[in-house]
Design a protein around this motif. Sequence first.
Motif, mmCIF file in Angstrom:
data_model
loop_
_atom_site.group_PDB
_atom_site.id
_atom_site.type_symbol
_atom_site.label_atom_id
_atom_site.label_comp_id
_atom_site.label_asym_id
_atom_site.label_seq_id
_atom_site.Cartn_x
_atom_site.Cartn_y
_atom_site.Cartn_z
ATOM 1 N N GLU A 25 0.828 -1.201 0.000
ATOM 2 C CA GLU A 25 0.000 0.000 0.000
ATOM 3 C C GLU A 25 0.863 1.252 0.000
ATOM 4 O O GLU A 25 1.965 1.262 0.543
ATOM 5 N N PHE A 26 0.339 2.300 -0.593
ATOM 6 C CA PHE A 26 0.984 3.602 -0.545
ATOM 7 C C PHE A 26 -0.080 4.664 -0.395
ATOM 8 O O PHE A 26 -1.107 4.640 -1.075
ATOM 9 N N SER A 27 0.166 5.567 0.505
ATOM 10 C CA SER A 27 -0.718 6.726 0.640
ATOM 11 C C SER A 27 0.094 7.876 1.210
ATOM 12 O O SER A 27 1.089 7.679 1.907
ATOM 13 N N VAL A 28 -0.346 9.067 0.888
ATOM 14 C CA VAL A 28 0.291 10.264 1.419
ATOM 15 C C VAL A 28 -0.483 10.651 2.675
ATOM 16 O O VAL A 28 -1.707 10.790 2.628
ATOM 17 N N PRO A 29 0.207 10.801 3.794
ATOM 18 C CA PRO A 29 -0.481 11.172 5.036
ATOM 19 C C PRO A 29 -1.221 12.511 4.891
ATOM 20 O O PRO A 29 -0.764 13.412 4.190
ATOM 21 N N ALA A 30 -2.351 12.597 5.521
ATOM 22 C CA ALA A 30 -3.144 13.827 5.497
ATOM 23 C C ALA A 30 -2.343 14.976 6.104
ATOM 24 O O ALA A 30 -1.583 14.794 7.051
ATOM 25 N N GLY A 31 -2.518 16.137 5.523
ATOM 26 C CA GLY A 31 -1.894 17.338 6.065
ATOM 27 C C GLY A 31 -0.444 17.538 5.666
ATOM 28 O O GLY A 31 0.203 18.464 6.147
ATOM 29 N N VAL A 32 0.074 16.691 4.797
ATOM 30 C CA VAL A 32 1.473 16.816 4.373
ATOM 31 C C VAL A 32 1.588 17.980 3.382
ATOM 32 O O VAL A 32 0.724 18.179 2.528
ATOM 33 N N ALA A 33 2.660 18.729 3.521
ATOM 34 C CA ALA A 33 2.911 19.857 2.610
ATOM 35 C C ALA A 33 3.115 19.347 1.189
ATOM 36 O O ALA A 33 3.522 18.209 0.973
ATOM 37 N N ARG A 34 2.841 20.205 0.194
ATOM 38 C CA ARG A 34 2.949 19.830 -1.217
ATOM 39 C C ARG A 34 4.337 19.309 -1.568
ATOM 40 O O ARG A 34 4.483 18.332 -2.297
ATOM 41 N N GLU A 35 5.380 19.976 -1.091
ATOM 42 C CA GLU A 35 6.755 19.535 -1.379
ATOM 43 C C GLU A 35 7.013 18.141 -0.830
ATOM 44 O O GLU A 35 7.622 17.305 -1.492
ATOM 45 N N GLU A 36 6.555 17.898 0.372
ATOM 46 C CA GLU A 36 6.737 16.578 0.988
ATOM 47 C C GLU A 36 5.921 15.526 0.248
ATOM 48 O O GLU A 36 6.379 14.403 0.041
ATOM 49 N N GLU A 37 4.717 15.886 -0.169
ATOM 50 C CA GLU A 37 3.882 14.975 -0.939
ATOM 51 C C GLU A 37 4.593 14.577 -2.234
ATOM 52 O O GLU A 37 4.663 13.396 -2.581
ATOM 53 N N SER A 38 5.136 15.551 -2.932
ATOM 54 C CA SER A 38 5.856 15.286 -4.175
ATOM 55 C C SER A 38 7.068 14.403 -3.933
ATOM 56 O O SER A 38 7.355 13.491 -4.710
ATOM 57 N N ARG A 39 7.779 14.653 -2.852
ATOM 58 C CA ARG A 39 8.954 13.851 -2.512
ATOM 59 C C ARG A 39 8.563 12.411 -2.226
ATOM 60 O O ARG A 39 9.197 11.462 -2.703
#
Length: 78
Positions: A25-39
């Motif tokens: 599974e992969f998911s981006v944690p809620a509330g993560v900044a855009r830069e961190e999401e992209s990383r």
Amino acid sequence: MQFLLLRLDGVQSARVVHYAVWPGEFSVPAGVAREEESRLIAEYQSKWREESLSWSELENALTAECKQVIDHRRCNAC
């Protein structure tokens, strides 16, 4: 509706690839900044594996609708 258009003129070689997605599974944690999401996404996608397909595998993956062939030499609009 999806379209697949392949026009290959004078081609001596071609390669068809797809990506084998990293298992799990992969998911981006809620509330993560855009830069961190992209990383995080880039890091996850870097684990994917590029795999070559044979032409027969490509043909088998296409739907019957996609297999309709138009001979461009007989097409007045081409």
